[in-house]
Design a protein around this motif. Sequence first.
Motif, mmCIF file in Angstrom:
data_model
loop_
_atom_site.group_PDB
_atom_site.id
_atom_site.type_symbol
_atom_site.label_atom_id
_atom_site.label_comp_id
_atom_site.label_asym_id
_atom_site.label_seq_id
_atom_site.Cartn_x
_atom_site.Cartn_y
_atom_site.Cartn_z
ATOM 1 N N ALA A 37 0.825 -1.210 0.000
ATOM 2 C CA ALA A 37 0.000 0.000 0.000
ATOM 3 C C ALA A 37 0.857 1.257 0.000
ATOM 4 O O ALA A 37 0.442 2.294 -0.540
ATOM 5 N N SER A 40 -0.929 2.569 -3.076
ATOM 6 C CA SER A 40 -1.973 3.497 -2.632
ATOM 7 C C SER A 40 -1.426 4.886 -2.354
ATOM 8 O O SER A 40 -1.991 5.890 -2.785
ATOM 9 N N ALA A 41 -0.307 4.952 -1.643
ATOM 10 C CA ALA A 41 0.217 6.251 -1.209
ATOM 11 C C ALA A 41 1.151 6.899 -2.222
ATOM 12 O O ALA A 41 1.418 8.088 -2.140
ATOM 13 N N ILE A 96 1.076 3.807 6.864
ATOM 14 C CA ILE A 96 -0.187 4.384 6.417
ATOM 15 C C ILE A 96 0.030 5.856 6.060
ATOM 16 O O ILE A 96 0.955 6.499 6.564
ATOM 17 N N ARG A 136 -3.044 10.336 -0.540
ATOM 18 C CA ARG A 136 -3.636 9.928 0.723
ATOM 19 C C ARG A 136 -4.281 8.561 0.553
ATOM 20 O O ARG A 136 -4.928 8.276 -0.450
ATOM 21 N N ASP A 137 -4.101 7.709 1.569
ATOM 22 C CA ASP A 137 -4.744 6.399 1.536
ATOM 23 C C ASP A 137 -6.262 6.539 1.564
ATOM 24 O O ASP A 137 -6.814 7.424 2.219
ATOM 25 N N LEU A 154 -7.735 1.021 3.278
ATOM 26 C CA LEU A 154 -6.820 0.826 4.393
ATOM 27 C C LEU A 154 -7.383 -0.206 5.371
ATOM 28 O O LEU A 154 -6.657 -1.094 5.848
#
Length: 588
Positions: free
Chosen positions: A28, A32-33, A386, A416-417, A422
Amino acid sequence: MLLSVMSNRVDGIVREMTSTLLRASRSAVIASARDMSCAIVTGDNELLASAESLPVHIFGSHLQTISMQQLHPDLAEGDAFLHNDPYMGNTHPADHTILIPVFFDGEHMFTVCSKAHQADTGNATPTTYAPYAKDVYEEGGLIFPCVRVQRNFTMVEDIVRMCRRRIRVPDQWYGDFLAAIGSCRVGERRLIEFCKKYGKDKVKTFIKQWLDYSERRATQAIKQLPRATIKHTGAHDPIPGLPQGIPINCTIDIDPDEGQIVIDLRDNIDCVPNGFNVCEACSINNSIAGVMNCLDPDIPRSGGIFRRVKVLLRDGGVIGRTTFPFSASIATTNVGDRLVNLTQSAMAQLGDGYGLAEGGVGMGAGWAVVSGKDFRHNGEPYINQIFVGGNGGPASPTSDGWLTYGIPVAAGLIYRDSIELLEVKHPLHMKSMRIQPGTSAPGKFRGAPGAELIYGPKKDTMTVAIPCDGQEFPPKGVNGGHDSPGARTFKVNLDGSEERLPGVTQIDLVPGEWLRGIDNSGGGYGHPFDRDPDRVLYDVAEKWETIERARDIYGVDVREDKSSQLGFAIDYPATTARRAALMGHAHD
């Protein structure tokens, strides 16, 4: 015209590399980030193109390609190298970089670079940040000083086995590793096509002209600045062993006649026995990024800039060239964030209209590394950083701070996740996330507010590692702008009571316990009395600000008015009188 076409083509190649890495990776922190970057460096080690990559990652790319050539004089087509050594040009060990030399007609024309922050690198503790590791041995992570991982397009499986044995999430790492190699191979193919289309001679001419153009643009921007020598100081929050914090000093010499800026970072303390040391690459990229934040944003981010903006470093400095075996585990953030802030806010000393305030610093609760066992997947281990933090951006001479700024070293480019994703990927629950009204740093232009978030484990213990800064020494405003109120982190116990946590900390949360974090706002720019009252009215209506702060800090008399479209209105005569009284009191 052709120069523009060719420059956009190489930028397009970097974007295709970035898209490949983003879409093919597994962790992630990358997928994602977007804590990753791609770049193209020339065969003679000048940064050519970086598109929308993170400044903290790419301004030092040429240092890594230099070490690649020094260590491997037998470079050949089909090679690939893994490089995460901060003593040889990388940023910090958590940033794994794949380097692939690109050959055309037997000549090394380019090197393509894909750098990605890893979810785990085998550190002694489950985090890629080891703030209190006294040296690289205690840090414990794997470091590869530009090691060949492919030869003749064939994988060197010894290196892969080594990583799979030492990294906590081997399949996840291997997926990210393959994604980075794939990203570079895409760049390699596209650059060969580029050379075939235009021919080697025209490509070489383009490279020279593009770097010269970047240099000319930087020169022109610097020539518009006043001549000055600026000395500026700052500090990272206190940490164990350094109760006064980590002091940071810089001197910036601006010579508009020569069109040159020199950033002198040699007047800093020696390396410290922890992970806060800022290595050569991060010292260069973070200080240059702070200066470039204050110049024309359309200047191409290429090696031409380095001809006009020089950085002076020394061996063995906490900012400089980190001496082995001192750790540079968190070189990319913390003191690095402070360095961006220090250089951009120093430029504000040139007067109104120059520089920036300081942006929100510190990877607080919303930037933590979380780890544990996932009960949903037979107790398999999970670990990931995160990215749901809410640091506010700095105010500028012309605008308010950017709400989703992140941290200074990333320049707002990290994603931003998704909260939903998440919670799907990890056994945690995000209880709440909200902007904190009244946390903006006031000014003619205000810093963006900080955010509060609360989260905890769904089941089983979750380890949370937080390398937060900005709690004792929050981001500063400039030219009359106010400072940020500062960040805070709390553990919410089973009985609902709260305990304040140190900024840099690692804790275990059991189900029913929560982590509550409040991030920094950005600093303000200019005096609050100079803010347009209508902007203050809008801030109150949108709940960025409170009526009380509008009155007491900005001197604007805002009152509820249901007949108004915003639900509030300004009493202008009362505002004029209040500002006059407040200004008179300030002079007294």
